[in-house]
Enzyme design. Structure first.
Site, PDB file in Angstrom:
ATOM      1  N   ARG A 169     -30.414  -3.785-174.965  1.00  0.00           N
ATOM      2  CA  ARG A 169     -31.460  -4.499-175.731  1.00  0.00           C
ATOM      3  C   ARG A 169     -32.673  -3.585-175.984  1.00  0.00           C
ATOM      4  O   ARG A 169     -33.827  -4.008-175.878  1.00  0.00           O
ATOM      5  CB  ARG A 169     -31.941  -5.756-175.006  1.00  0.00           C
ATOM      6  CG  ARG A 169     -30.904  -6.825-174.838  1.00  0.00           C
ATOM      7  CD  ARG A 169     -30.473  -7.423-176.178  1.00  0.00           C
ATOM      8  NE  ARG A 169     -29.634  -8.598-175.979  1.00  0.00           N
ATOM      9  CZ  ARG A 169     -28.337  -8.563-175.680  1.00  0.00           C
ATOM     10  NH1 ARG A 169     -27.724  -7.405-175.561  1.00  0.00           N
ATOM     11  NH2 ARG A 169     -27.657  -9.692-175.536  1.00  0.00           N
ATOM     12  N   SER A 243     -31.910 -15.342-175.683  1.00  0.00           N
ATOM     13  CA  SER A 243     -32.287 -15.030-174.301  1.00  0.00           C
ATOM     14  C   SER A 243     -33.758 -14.617-174.274  1.00  0.00           C
ATOM     15  O   SER A 243     -34.165 -13.748-175.034  1.00  0.00           O
ATOM     16  CB  SER A 243     -31.468 -13.860-173.758  1.00  0.00           C
ATOM     17  OG  SER A 243     -30.114 -14.173-173.736  1.00  0.00           O
ATOM     18  N   GLU A 339     -37.464 -10.321-173.408  1.00  0.00           N
ATOM     19  CA  GLU A 339     -36.678  -9.621-174.433  1.00  0.00           C
ATOM     20  C   GLU A 339     -37.373  -9.643-175.795  1.00  0.00           C
ATOM     21  O   GLU A 339     -37.393  -8.616-176.478  1.00  0.00           O
ATOM     22  CB  GLU A 339     -35.294 -10.271-174.513  1.00  0.00           C
ATOM     23  CG  GLU A 339     -34.302  -9.481-175.324  1.00  0.00           C
ATOM     24  CD  GLU A 339     -33.026 -10.249-175.602  1.00  0.00           C
ATOM     25  OE1 GLU A 339     -32.949 -10.908-176.654  1.00  0.00           O
ATOM     26  OE2 GLU A 339     -32.109 -10.196-174.773  1.00  0.00           O
TER      27      GLU A 339
HETATM   28  N1  EPU Z   1     -25.773 -18.559-165.583  1.00  0.00           N
HETATM   29  C1  EPU Z   1     -26.186 -19.554-164.725  1.00  0.00           C
HETATM   30  N2  EPU Z   1     -27.065 -20.478-165.195  1.00  0.00           N
HETATM   31  C2  EPU Z   1     -27.527 -20.457-166.467  1.00  0.00           C
HETATM   32  C3  EPU Z   1     -27.114 -19.438-167.343  1.00  0.00           C
HETATM   33  C4  EPU Z   1     -26.231 -18.481-166.873  1.00  0.00           C
HETATM   34  O1  EPU Z   1     -25.773 -19.610-163.566  1.00  0.00           O
HETATM   35  O2  EPU Z   1     -28.309 -21.341-166.810  1.00  0.00           O
HETATM   36  C5  EPU Z   1     -24.779 -17.586-165.106  1.00  0.00           C
HETATM   37  C6  EPU Z   1     -23.430 -17.837-165.769  1.00  0.00           C
HETATM   38  O3  EPU Z   1     -22.664 -18.763-165.065  1.00  0.00           O
HETATM   39  C7  EPU Z   1     -22.795 -16.470-165.730  1.00  0.00           C
HETATM   40  C8  EPU Z   1     -23.984 -15.544-165.888  1.00  0.00           C
HETATM   41  O4  EPU Z   1     -25.136 -16.289-165.510  1.00  0.00           O
HETATM   42  O5  EPU Z   1     -22.215 -16.227-164.480  1.00  0.00           O
HETATM   43  C9  EPU Z   1     -24.123 -14.985-167.288  1.00  0.00           C
HETATM   44  O6  EPU Z   1     -24.327 -16.039-168.223  1.00  0.00           O
HETATM   45  P1  EPU Z   1     -23.878 -15.932-169.776  1.00  0.00           P
HETATM   46  O7  EPU Z   1     -22.450 -15.532-169.860  1.00  0.00           O
HETATM   47  O8  EPU Z   1     -24.268 -17.204-170.447  1.00  0.00           O
HETATM   48  O9  EPU Z   1     -24.685 -14.698-170.352  1.00  0.00           O
HETATM   49  P2  EPU Z   1     -26.177 -14.189-170.111  1.00  0.00           P
HETATM   50  O10 EPU Z   1     -26.107 -12.983-169.237  1.00  0.00           O
HETATM   51  O11 EPU Z   1     -27.064 -15.296-169.695  1.00  0.00           O
HETATM   52  C10 EPU Z   1     -26.095 -12.460-172.069  1.00  0.00           C
HETATM   53  C11 EPU Z   1     -26.950 -12.066-173.237  1.00  0.00           C
HETATM   54  C12 EPU Z   1     -26.748 -13.027-174.396  1.00  0.00           C
HETATM   55  C13 EPU Z   1     -25.290 -12.995-174.804  1.00  0.00           C
HETATM   56  C14 EPU Z   1     -24.426 -13.364-173.594  1.00  0.00           C
HETATM   57  C15 EPU Z   1     -22.961 -13.182-173.885  1.00  0.00           C
HETATM   58  C16 EPU Z   1     -28.901 -10.923-172.353  1.00  0.00           C
HETATM   59  C17 EPU Z   1     -30.348 -10.996-172.065  1.00  0.00           C
HETATM   60  N3  EPU Z   1     -28.342 -12.034-172.854  1.00  0.00           N
HETATM   61  O12 EPU Z   1     -26.560 -13.721-171.601  1.00  0.00           O
HETATM   62  O13 EPU Z   1     -27.534 -12.544-175.490  1.00  0.00           O
HETATM   63  O14 EPU Z   1     -25.016 -13.892-175.876  1.00  0.00           O
HETATM   64  O15 EPU Z   1     -24.733 -12.492-172.468  1.00  0.00           O
HETATM   65  O16 EPU Z   1     -22.663 -11.832-173.988  1.00  0.00           O
HETATM   66  O17 EPU Z   1     -28.278  -9.886-172.131  1.00  0.00           O
HETATM   67  C18 EPU Z   1     -29.682 -12.681-176.524  1.00  0.00           C
HETATM   68  O18 EPU Z   1     -29.842 -11.504-176.200  1.00  0.00           O
HETATM   69  O19 EPU Z   1     -30.543 -13.325-177.168  1.00  0.00           O
HETATM   70  C19 EPU Z   1     -28.441 -13.369-176.134  1.00  0.00           C
HETATM   71  C20 EPU Z   1     -28.227 -14.661-176.375  1.00  0.00           C
END
Ligand code: EPU
Length: 345
Positions: A169, A243, A339
């Site tokens: 990012r 995010s 972000e």
């Molecule tokens: N999780 C929780 N609670 C929550 C949200 C997430 O426990 O409320 C846990 C999930 O269970 C999982 C882990 O956190 O084990 C990761 O969650 P998720 O797969 O939803 O992805 P993320 O890491 O929260 C990142 C990116 C997103 C992208 C997704 C999918 C960043 C900051 N965010 O989110 O990007 O769509 O992975 O690849 O890296 C963005 O940058 O705006 C964005 C939406």
């Protein structure tokens, strides 16, 4: 030939131009439809004394207050296949093109490679700024080069992948070169020997549920669209900027002590020995999921997404963000870095 003139509009509201729906005004505003128009503007006497901000889809932006300078609203359109070799198609798009429409257009033409990035809000020109990424793929992996105008000199420059210094990012446009360039077009390199990127468990699970064993690029895009639609709020319905924080990276020693205390902490080891943590999980554990602070809130299905519950101002969102950062620091000793870009402070 004289460059086409651009209208400089005074005192323009920006609420409909940012996906969080935050109210703020720009002292001056210009819609840029071509590099020539921008060159004409840079040549004008008032150019040098105005602070400026480049606005794309406004999907990664927090407007903290009014902006006393000039907002350059990028509307440069066009998409074309510019070259092809034995290994790849090279596809170029104007910076003002909608990102998801561009992804769909490449898939419709049979040029795979961007499908994991389907449905990300924003424009093509904004994609390199924060190196958008999702579901196991970062834009940098498909990036070839970009064209930009140097806002100090009016010169056009071409930047390759190394020059953009992409990170998680992150890019040179958020750091050393912040505010220096307006990106006018981006060229992507889309591989002919395509393999689906399936490392992200959610995508594999979704395709499995749909009974698809050998997915096409369209199938992967379909799975990504289904997952995003379920987990992330549609900015047309609920104001948000995706995010709100980056997933934090901690050193091995910090990770060891965290995992000893929280064995179920989701974590992703990095090649450099650090460990990336899931910010959404940390925020949820602090009890913030679904909670509000004034008119700003934490989305009930993804704690990493802050939302506008109606009538929020930039200061409300920033107050909530600070409260979340303080909770996560107190409970886990981890700092969360926002972000989105914050404008108007
Ligand atoms: N999780 C929780 N609670 C929550 C949200 C997430 O426990 O409320 C846990 C999930 O269970 C999982 C882990 O956190 O084990 C990761 O969650 P998720 O797969 O939803 O992805 P993320 O890491 O929260 C990142 C990116 C997103 C992208 C997704 C999918 C960043 C900051 N965010 O989110 O990007 O769509 O992975 O690849 O890296 C963005 O940058 O705006 C964005 C939406």
């Amino acid at each position: 030939m004289n460059p086409p003139t651009v209208l400089l509009l005074p005192d323009v509201p920006l609420q409909s131009l940012n996906t969080f729906g935050l109210p703020a005004r720009a002292a001056w505003f210009a819609a840029i439809e071509s590099p020539a128009q921008l060159a004409g503007l840079i040549a004008r006497p008032e150019w040098k004394r105005l602070r400026r901000f480049v606005l794309g889809g406004g999907s990664n932006l927090i407007l903290a207050g009014d902006f006393d300078g000039l907002v350059l609203y990028v509307r440069i359109s066009g998409r074309e296949r510019v070259a092809e070799d034995a290994d790849a198609w090279f596809v170029r798009a104007g910076a003002g093109e909608n990102w998801h429409d561009f992804v769909s257009w490449t898939l419709d033409r049979g040029w795979p490679g961007l499908e994991n990035l389907a449905l990300i809000p924003g424009t093509v020109g904004a994609a390199p700024v924060q190196n958008i990424g999702a579901y196991g793929l970062e834009m940098a992996e498909r990036f070839y080069c970009l064209e930009a105008v140097d806002l100090a000199t009016g010169e056009t420059v071409f930047l390759d992948r190394a020059a953009c210094r992409f990170g998680y990012r992150d890019s040179v446009f958020k750091r050393e070169a912040a505010g220096c360039f307006l990106i006018t077009a981006v060229t992507f390199r889309l591989p002919k020997r395509w393999q689906p990127v399936m490392g992200y468990a959610d995508v594999a699970r979704e395709l499995d549920m749909q009974g698809i064993a050998k997915p096409t690029a369209r199938d992967v895009a379909g799975a990504v669209i289904a997952i995003r639609s379920c987990k992330l709020p549609d900015p047309a319905q609920i104001g948000n900027a995706g995010s709100f924080f980056k997933n934090p990276q901690v050193d091995a020693a910090t990770f060891k002590s965290l995992i000893a205390r929280h064995p179920d902490l989701p974590h992703y080891p990095q090649p450099d020995g650090t460990v990336k943590l899931a910010a959404g999980w940390l925020i949820e554990r602090c009890g913030w999921k679904g909670k509000n602070l004034g008119p700003a809130g934490v989305y009930e299905r993804q704690a990493l997404v802050l939302v506008n519950r109606g009538g929020a101002r930039g200061e409300d969102v920033l107050r909530l963000a600070q409260a979340i950062q303080a909770s996560v620091r107190a409970m886990f000793g981890v700092d969360l870095e926002p972000e989105p870009v914050v404008l108007g402070l």
